[in-house]
Design a protein around this motif. Structure first.
Motif, PDB file in Angstrom:
ATOM      1  N   LYS A  43       0.778  -1.258   0.050  1.00 29.14           N
ATOM      2  CA  LYS A  43       0.002   0.051  -0.370  1.00 29.14           C
ATOM      3  C   LYS A  43       0.811   1.160   0.586  1.00 29.14           C
ATOM      4  N   GLU A  44       0.215   2.187   0.017  1.00 30.85           N
ATOM      5  CA  GLU A  44       1.234   3.366  -0.230  1.00 30.85           C
ATOM      6  C   GLU A  44       1.017   3.941   1.263  1.00 30.85           C
ATOM      7  N   ARG A  45       2.432   4.223   1.705  1.00 26.66           N
ATOM      8  CA  ARG A  45       2.377   5.664   2.428  1.00 26.66           C
ATOM      9  C   ARG A  45       0.965   6.530   2.829  1.00 26.66           C
ATOM     10  N   GLU A  46       0.763   6.537   3.600  1.00 26.52           N
ATOM     11  CA  GLU A  46      -0.494   8.010   4.919  1.00 26.52           C
ATOM     12  C   GLU A  46      -0.530   8.002   5.528  1.00 26.52           C
ATOM     13  N   PHE A  47      -0.877   9.323   5.584  1.00 31.83           N
ATOM     14  CA  PHE A  47      -0.767  10.158   7.169  1.00 31.83           C
ATOM     15  C   PHE A  47      -1.598  10.212   7.920  1.00 31.83           C
ATOM     16  N   VAL A  48      -0.649   9.916   8.926  1.00 31.73           N
ATOM     17  CA  VAL A  48      -1.761   9.386  10.376  1.00 31.73           C
ATOM     18  C   VAL A  48      -2.459  10.391  11.244  1.00 31.73           C
ATOM     19  N   ALA A  49      -1.323  10.867  11.668  1.00 28.95           N
ATOM     20  CA  ALA A  49      -1.278  12.107  11.987  1.00 28.95           C
ATOM     21  C   ALA A  49      -0.535  13.993  12.437  1.00 28.95           C
ATOM     22  N   GLY A  50      -1.507  14.826  12.809  1.00 26.87           N
ATOM     23  CA  GLY A  50       0.052  15.869  12.538  1.00 26.87           C
ATOM     24  C   GLY A  50      -0.531  16.791  13.771  1.00 26.87           C
ATOM     25  N   LEU A  51       0.760  17.357  14.472  1.00 25.97           N
ATOM     26  CA  LEU A  51       0.225  17.858  15.219  1.00 25.97           C
ATOM     27  C   LEU A  51       1.123  19.204  15.050  1.00 25.97           C
ATOM     28  N   ILE A  52       1.077  20.814  14.848  1.00 26.52           N
ATOM     29  CA  ILE A  52       1.120  21.987  14.612  1.00 26.52           C
ATOM     30  C   ILE A  52       2.024  22.966  16.528  1.00 26.52           C
ATOM     31  N   TRP A  53       3.892  22.470  15.579  1.00 27.75           N
ATOM     32  CA  TRP A  53       4.550  22.500  17.127  1.00 27.75           C
ATOM     33  C   TRP A  53       4.153  23.981  17.745  1.00 27.75           C
ATOM     34  N   THR A  54       3.987  24.712  17.160  1.00 28.81           N
ATOM     35  CA  THR A  54       3.855  26.181  18.592  1.00 28.81           C
ATOM     36  C   THR A  54       2.486  25.827  18.090  1.00 28.81           C
ATOM     37  N   GLY A  55       1.310  26.151  19.513  1.00 30.59           N
ATOM     38  CA  GLY A  55       0.266  26.180  19.894  1.00 30.59           C
ATOM     39  C   GLY A  55      -0.476  24.621  20.510  1.00 30.59           C
ATOM     40  N   GLY A  56       0.201  23.354  18.829  1.00 25.81           N
ATOM     41  CA  GLY A  56      -0.288  22.719  19.101  1.00 25.81           C
ATOM     42  C   GLY A  56      -1.341  22.014  18.479  1.00 25.81           C
ATOM     43  N   HIS A  57      -2.239  22.187  17.928  1.00 23.22           N
ATOM     44  CA  HIS A  57      -2.653  21.937  17.243  1.00 23.22           C
ATOM     45  C   HIS A  57      -2.692  20.448  15.869  1.00 23.22           C
ATOM     46  N   THR A  58      -4.079  19.785  16.229  1.00 23.98           N
ATOM     47  CA  THR A  58      -3.536  18.352  16.141  1.00 23.98           C
ATOM     48  C   THR A  58      -4.951  17.953  15.216  1.00 23.98           C
TER      49      THR A  58
END
Length: 119
Positions: A43-58
């Motif tokens: 399978k292709e690589r897929e996004f799981v989770a992300g986090l904005i370093w400043t502020g912490g939005h996920t």
């Protein structure tokens, strides 16, 4: 140049939990965002989770919402992925990555850590 090293992968039974870590190093570490991706066999690589370093939005892929949590330790330049209620469909190599600027592509990648979930 940012270097990323993942750890914490392993084998668990369905319903179990794992906590992945990604330690970042480099002269200056001030990414816009950090993320976790995964790639299952064939399978292709897929996004799981992300986090904005400043502020912490996920944000999360729909398939992991409510089960996975991304967090960070600013002092240690480390990002975590807590994975609960794992299923065989979560089996993959998990990679952490950084986005240096808003709107930029995900750039630096770690070597990956294997997660295997048995039924």
């Amino acid at each position: 140049q940012v270097q990323l090293v993942e750890s914490g992968g392993g084998s668990v039974q369905a319903g179990g939990s794992l906590r992945l870590s990604c330690a970042a190093s480099g002269r200056t570490f001030r990414p816009y965002a950090l993320g976790w991706f995964r790639q299952a066999p064939g399978k292709e690589r897929e996004f799981v989770a992300g986090l904005i370093w400043t502020g912490g939005h996920t944000n999360y892929a729909e398939s992991v919402k409510g089960r996975f949590t991304i967090s960070r330790d600013n002092a240690k330049n480390t990002v975590f992925l807590q994975m609960n209620d794992l299923g065989p469909w979560d089996t993959a190599v998990y990679y952490c990555t950084t986005k240096p600027l808003r709107g930029a592509d995900w750039s630096s990648w770690g070597q990956g850590t294997q997660v295997t979930v048995s039924s």
